[in-house]
Structure formats: structure tokens, C-alpha cells
Design a protein around this motif. Structure first.
Motif, mmCIF file in Angstrom:
data_model
loop_
_atom_site.group_PDB
_atom_site.id
_atom_site.type_symbol
_atom_site.label_atom_id
_atom_site.label_comp_id
_atom_site.label_asym_id
_atom_site.label_seq_id
_atom_site.Cartn_x
_atom_site.Cartn_y
_atom_site.Cartn_z
ATOM 1 N N GLN A 1 44.191 36.314 30.569
ATOM 2 C CA GLN A 1 45.378 37.003 31.104
ATOM 3 C C GLN A 1 44.936 38.167 31.986
ATOM 4 O O GLN A 1 43.989 38.884 31.675
ATOM 5 C CB GLN A 1 46.242 37.527 29.955
ATOM 6 C CG GLN A 1 47.478 38.290 30.432
ATOM 7 C CD GLN A 1 48.353 38.729 29.278
ATOM 8 O OE1 GLN A 1 48.374 38.083 28.228
ATOM 9 N NE2 GLN A 1 49.077 39.818 29.452
ATOM 10 N N VAL A 2 45.637 38.346 33.107
ATOM 11 C CA VAL A 2 45.358 39.485 33.989
ATOM 12 C C VAL A 2 45.897 40.745 33.322
ATOM 13 O O VAL A 2 47.107 40.880 33.101
ATOM 14 C CB VAL A 2 46.003 39.286 35.375
ATOM 15 C CG1 VAL A 2 45.733 40.510 36.242
ATOM 16 C CG2 VAL A 2 45.458 38.032 36.046
ATOM 17 N N LEU A 3 45.001 41.665 33.001
ATOM 18 C CA LEU A 3 45.406 42.902 32.340
ATOM 19 C C LEU A 3 45.636 44.022 33.347
ATOM 20 O O LEU A 3 46.581 44.806 33.214
ATOM 21 C CB LEU A 3 44.330 43.324 31.324
ATOM 22 C CG LEU A 3 43.938 42.277 30.278
ATOM 23 C CD1 LEU A 3 42.916 42.859 29.319
ATOM 24 C CD2 LEU A 3 45.159 41.782 29.524
ATOM 25 N N LEU A 4 44.767 44.087 34.334
ATOM 26 C CA LEU A 4 44.857 45.134 35.353
ATOM 27 C C LEU A 4 44.436 44.551 36.690
ATOM 28 O O LEU A 4 43.749 43.523 36.747
ATOM 29 C CB LEU A 4 43.963 46.329 34.992
ATOM 30 C CG LEU A 4 44.307 47.113 33.723
ATOM 31 C CD1 LEU A 4 43.167 48.068 33.381
ATOM 32 C CD2 LEU A 4 45.617 47.876 33.879
ATOM 33 N N ILE A 5 44.842 45.242 37.746
ATOM 34 C CA ILE A 5 44.460 44.840 39.100
ATOM 35 C C ILE A 5 43.839 46.040 39.786
ATOM 36 O O ILE A 5 44.349 47.166 39.688
ATOM 37 C CB ILE A 5 45.676 44.339 39.897
ATOM 38 C CG1 ILE A 5 46.242 43.068 39.259
ATOM 39 C CG2 ILE A 5 45.316 44.073 41.355
ATOM 40 C CD1 ILE A 5 47.530 42.591 39.877
ATOM 41 N N MET A 6 42.740 45.788 40.461
ATOM 42 C CA MET A 6 42.093 46.850 41.262
ATOM 43 C C MET A 6 42.204 46.454 42.728
ATOM 44 O O MET A 6 41.432 45.631 43.230
ATOM 45 C CB MET A 6 40.629 47.014 40.841
ATOM 46 C CG MET A 6 40.452 47.430 39.393
ATOM 47 S SD MET A 6 38.759 47.949 39.023
ATOM 48 C CE MET A 6 38.655 49.485 39.961
ATOM 49 N N PRO A 7 43.185 47.012 43.431
ATOM 50 C CA PRO A 7 43.391 46.646 44.831
ATOM 51 C C PRO A 7 42.385 47.310 45.758
ATOM 52 O O PRO A 7 41.916 48.419 45.494
ATOM 53 C CB PRO A 7 44.810 47.158 45.114
ATOM 54 C CG PRO A 7 44.978 48.307 44.181
ATOM 55 C CD PRO A 7 44.198 47.967 42.944
ATOM 56 N N ASP A 8 42.059 46.607 46.837
ATOM 57 C CA ASP A 8 41.237 47.182 47.907
ATOM 58 C C ASP A 8 42.180 47.935 48.844
ATOM 59 O O ASP A 8 42.928 47.330 49.612
ATOM 60 C CB ASP A 8 40.500 46.066 48.648
ATOM 61 C CG ASP A 8 39.556 46.613 49.710
ATOM 62 O OD1 ASP A 8 39.625 47.833 50.008
ATOM 63 O OD2 ASP A 8 38.763 45.817 50.247
ATOM 64 N N LEU A 9 42.159 49.260 48.784
ATOM 65 C CA LEU A 9 43.116 50.071 49.552
ATOM 66 C C LEU A 9 42.797 50.095 51.039
ATOM 67 O O LEU A 9 43.575 50.648 51.831
ATOM 68 C CB LEU A 9 43.135 51.498 48.992
ATOM 69 C CG LEU A 9 43.531 51.607 47.514
ATOM 70 C CD1 LEU A 9 43.567 53.070 47.078
ATOM 71 C CD2 LEU A 9 44.868 50.932 47.257
ATOM 72 N N GLU A 10 41.676 49.533 51.430
ATOM 73 C CA GLU A 10 41.331 49.470 52.858
ATOM 74 C C GLU A 10 41.962 48.237 53.506
ATOM 75 O O GLU A 10 42.007 48.140 54.737
ATOM 76 C CB GLU A 10 39.809 49.427 53.032
ATOM 77 C CG GLU A 10 39.086 50.653 52.478
ATOM 78 C CD GLU A 10 39.487 51.926 53.222
ATOM 79 O OE1 GLU A 10 39.690 51.852 54.459
ATOM 80 O OE2 GLU A 10 39.604 52.971 52.561
ATOM 81 N N LYS A 11 42.408 47.284 52.697
ATOM 82 C CA LYS A 11 42.994 46.052 53.234
ATOM 83 C C LYS A 11 44.378 45.885 52.627
ATOM 84 O O LYS A 11 44.526 45.392 51.517
ATOM 85 C CB LYS A 11 42.109 44.845 52.906
ATOM 86 C CG LYS A 11 40.713 44.928 53.507
ATOM 87 C CD LYS A 11 39.868 43.732 53.115
ATOM 88 C CE LYS A 11 38.469 43.812 53.705
ATOM 89 N NZ LYS A 11 37.624 42.663 53.310
ATOM 90 N N SER B 1 41.281 39.348 30.466
ATOM 91 C CA SER B 1 40.775 39.331 29.102
ATOM 92 C C SER B 1 39.838 38.137 28.940
ATOM 93 O O SER B 1 40.188 37.011 29.273
ATOM 94 C CB SER B 1 41.926 39.226 28.100
ATOM 95 O OG SER B 1 41.421 39.022 26.792
ATOM 96 N N LYS B 2 38.645 38.387 28.418
ATOM 97 C CA LYS B 2 37.689 37.325 28.150
ATOM 98 C C LYS B 2 37.586 37.020 26.655
ATOM 99 O O LYS B 2 36.748 36.212 26.240
ATOM 100 C CB LYS B 2 36.303 37.722 28.675
ATOM 101 C CG LYS B 2 36.248 37.919 30.182
ATOM 102 C CD LYS B 2 34.840 38.282 30.610
ATOM 103 C CE LYS B 2 34.762 38.510 32.122
ATOM 104 N NZ LYS B 2 33.388 38.890 32.553
ATOM 105 N N VAL B 3 38.449 37.646 25.882
ATOM 106 C CA VAL B 3 38.406 37.475 24.434
ATOM 107 C C VAL B 3 39.127 36.193 24.045
ATOM 108 O O VAL B 3 40.177 35.864 24.603
ATOM 109 C CB VAL B 3 39.049 38.680 23.728
ATOM 110 C CG1 VAL B 3 39.026 38.493 22.209
ATOM 111 C CG2 VAL B 3 38.314 39.960 24.096
ATOM 112 N N TRP B 4 38.577 35.472 23.064
ATOM 113 C CA TRP B 4 39.202 34.232 22.588
ATOM 114 C C TRP B 4 40.554 34.537 21.935
ATOM 115 O O TRP B 4 40.692 35.461 21.146
ATOM 116 C CB TRP B 4 38.314 33.535 21.556
ATOM 117 C CG TRP B 4 36.974 33.123 22.066
ATOM 118 C CD1 TRP B 4 36.654 32.714 23.328
ATOM 119 C CD2 TRP B 4 35.753 33.075 21.330
ATOM 120 N NE1 TRP B 4 35.319 32.413 23.424
ATOM 121 C CE2 TRP B 4 34.740 32.621 22.207
ATOM 122 C CE3 TRP B 4 35.404 33.363 20.019
ATOM 123 C CZ2 TRP B 4 33.411 32.468 21.809
ATOM 124 C CZ3 TRP B 4 34.091 33.209 19.619
ATOM 125 C CH2 TRP B 4 33.107 32.762 20.514
ATOM 126 N N GLY B 5 41.544 33.738 22.267
ATOM 127 C CA GLY B 5 42.828 33.826 21.576
ATOM 128 C C GLY B 5 43.643 35.046 21.968
ATOM 129 O O GLY B 5 43.478 35.627 23.050
#
Length: 329
Positions: free
Chosen positions: A234-244, A15-19
């Protein structure tokens, strides 16, 4: 040991939103997305109002700047008007009055000299001589008064009035600079709030699969779901590299001194068995929690090949061929 399959290279969507903001909608964990697909929508009602307020402040600042620009122009013209107009007119008028007064003095001198010659011949009375002398003195005083006015205009009034007008101009220019700075600040404020408004809509930075932080192994993160409050960075989502891919597991403290990087491992995921290698061993254990009790384990990473396409979060059984027991001094 049992471990969890995860990507060794994750792109974190933050999240890049303030607060703090409320999540209005979030994509399901495990979804496959394309670049720029919608991932998260945050409540933007408050920011929309801030954008409107920022735009109103910007337009008010521009109105003040336009007024300040007009004032500068007025003072610039006032200086030209005085120096090239009013002052020239006043000086010309005084010069004409001086010329007329000099003519009057010349006439009075001629009349007085003529009266003196007539008085010397006894043709006129002394009182007439005194009258003409008074007229001559009066015209000379009037001439001197006008010369004094000319000197005062040139040496005092002109300089004083010109300095006042120039001072007014400098003050107007300073107010204009301040007004321009307020416009720039208001524009920056609008840009920042509009950028923040855009951050309320979060899209995929790349093609791939998205998972929620709670689905990533050994991550302590709050649930990201509709109605939840999330904060800046805050980390909202994760995009994993499925090749590694890799497997993360915890090794008991009684065995950790026999585990080191480079050891071979065998990883079983369902019906699939893959060769792996210990790539990282934590030097410090994680703090104990209520659900781990007194069990102390060290995070260990096993790098694997051949798991491309498998989704993170799957359970994996890891067998590590450990080194011979090391004496502890």
C-alpha cells in the motif's frame, strides 16, 4: 476548468510488511525531510515474537545438525575400527587357531603312523590304533572347522558387516544433509523475519517533501494515520519532485473531443500565472461515483514550468485554447 497542482514525478513510499499492520506513528503531510529521516512506524510486536521464534528454531536446527555431524564421524570411525581393527583381530585369531590346529594334525599324524608301525610288529593292541585314528580324525575336523570359520569371515561376515556400517554411514550422511538444509531454511527464515522487522520502520529514501496519498489529486486512497491498518504494497506516503510540476484536471465529455496533446494552456495558481501545454488526455473516463453523479469527465494533464517550490495540492485554474469543434461521425 479547476485542477490540482501535483508533481509529474512521484516517489511512492510503500509498505513492504507482510499482511496488515497498524500504524503507530506517521509524519505529517507536507513535512520536509532529509534522507533516512523517520516517516512511518508500524506495530512490530507480532513480528518481534516471530523473530524470536525463528531464532529458537534456528538454534534447534543447529543442535540437530551438530548431532548429525557427530553421528557421521562415529560411523566413519566405526568402519575404520572394524576394517582395520576388529576384522584384523578376528582373522588373526582364526589364523593362529588354524596354525595351532595344523600343528595338532601333524602331531596326530605322526602318532598314528607310529602306532601303525608298532601294531604291525604286534607290540600294541588294535584298540590303541583305533584311538590314535580317532584323535587324528578329530584334529583334522577341528582344523577344517577353523578354515571354514576363516572362509566365512572373509567372504560373508566381513562383507556383510562392512556393508551394514557403510549403509549406516550413508544414512547418517543423508540425515546430516537434511539437518543442514533445515539450518539453511531456518537461517533464511530468521533473515526474512529480521528484514520484515526492519520494514516496520520506514525512513525517507531521499531528501524532499512528503505528502499523504489522500492529498494527491484524484487519488482514491485510505487515510494513513495513527491507528489505521495498512497492507502489503500500500502507498503510505508520496515524495513529489517539486522541480517537475503539472496540473491534473477533469474535462467534460462535451468538450473532450476538442482537446488534444500539444494545445497551449494558461494556469493560474493564486497570483501566479504560468504557461502550460496539454501533455496527456485520457481516452477512457473514470467510472462515475456517488459524488460525481451523471457528470462524465476525462482526466487531462497540463505540463507547466515555473511552479518549482509550490506545494502539491494547491488549486489551479486552467484555461486551454481548444481546437475547432470536430464533427462526430
Amino acid at each position: 476548468e479547476q485542477g490540482t497542482l501535483e508533481s509529474s514525478n512521484n516517489v511512492e513510499v510503500r509498505s513492504k510488511v507482510w499482511g496488515w499492520k497498524t500504524v503507530n506513528w506517521v509524519i505529517e503531510s507536507g513535512s520536509d525531510v532529509k534522507k533516512d529521516d523517520l516517516l512511518v512506524e508500524l506495530d512490530a510486536s507480532e513480528m518481534e515474537k516471530k523473530v524470536d521464534d525463528a531464532k529458537i528454531n534456528y538454534h534447534n536446527a543447529r543442535a540437530d545438525m551438530i548431532t548429525a555431524e557427530s553421528n557421521v564421524t562415529v560411523f566413519e570411525k566405526s568402519i575404520d575400527e572394524y576394517v582395520k581393527g576388529t576384522y584384523v583381530e578376528e582373522r588373526t585369531t582364526i589364523m593362529q587357531e588354524i596354525f595351532d590346529a595344523e600343528q595338532d594334525v601333524t602331531k596326530a599324524e605322526l602318532a598314528y603312523n607310529s602306532t601303525l608301525r608298532l601294531a604291525a610288529k604286534g607290540l600294541i593292541e588294535e584298540i590303541q590304533v583305533q584311538g590314535d585314528k580317532f584323535k587324528l580324525d578329530s584334529t583334522r575336523q577341528k582344523l577344517q572347522l577353523k578354515k571354514t570359520r576363516k572362509q566365512a569371515l572373509e567372504e560373508f561376515k566381513f562383507i556383510k558387516q562392512k556393508e551394514k556400517l557403510e549403509s549406516d554411514l550413508r544414512a547418517a550422511e543423508a540425515r546430516l544433509d537434511a539437518a543442514k538444509a533445515r539450518v539453511d531454511l531456518a537461517q533464511t527464515n530468521v533473515d526474512q523475519h529480521e528484514e520484515q522487522l526492519q520494514f516496520h520502520t520506514i525512513v525517507a529514501p531521499q531528501d524532499g517533501m512528503v505528502i499523504h496519498p489522500k492529498a494527491a489529486a484524484h487519488r482514491s486512497a485510505p487515510d494513513v494515520e495513527e491507528g489505521a491498518n495498512v497492507h502489503t504494497n500500500q502507498v503510505l506516503l508520496i515524495m513529489p519532485d517539486l522541480e517537475k510540476m503539472q496540473v491534473k484536471l477533469g474535462i467534460h465529455e462535451s468538450m473532450i473531443d476538442r482537446v488534444e496533446t500539444g494545445l497551449m494552456a494558461k494556469v493560474t495558481i493564486g497570483d501566479l500565472t504560468i504557461d502550460g501545454e496539454v501533455s496527456e488526455v485520457a481516452k477512457v473516463t473514470k467510472p462515475a461515483t456517488w459524488y460525481t453523479g451523471n457528470v462524465v469527465k476525462f482526466d487531462t494533464i497540463v505540463a507547466i514550468d515555473g511552479a518549482a517550490g509550490l506545494k502539491p495540492g494547491l488549486s489551479a485554474e486552467v484555461e486551454v485554447v481548444v481546437a475547432e469543434h470536430k464533427d462526430v461521425l
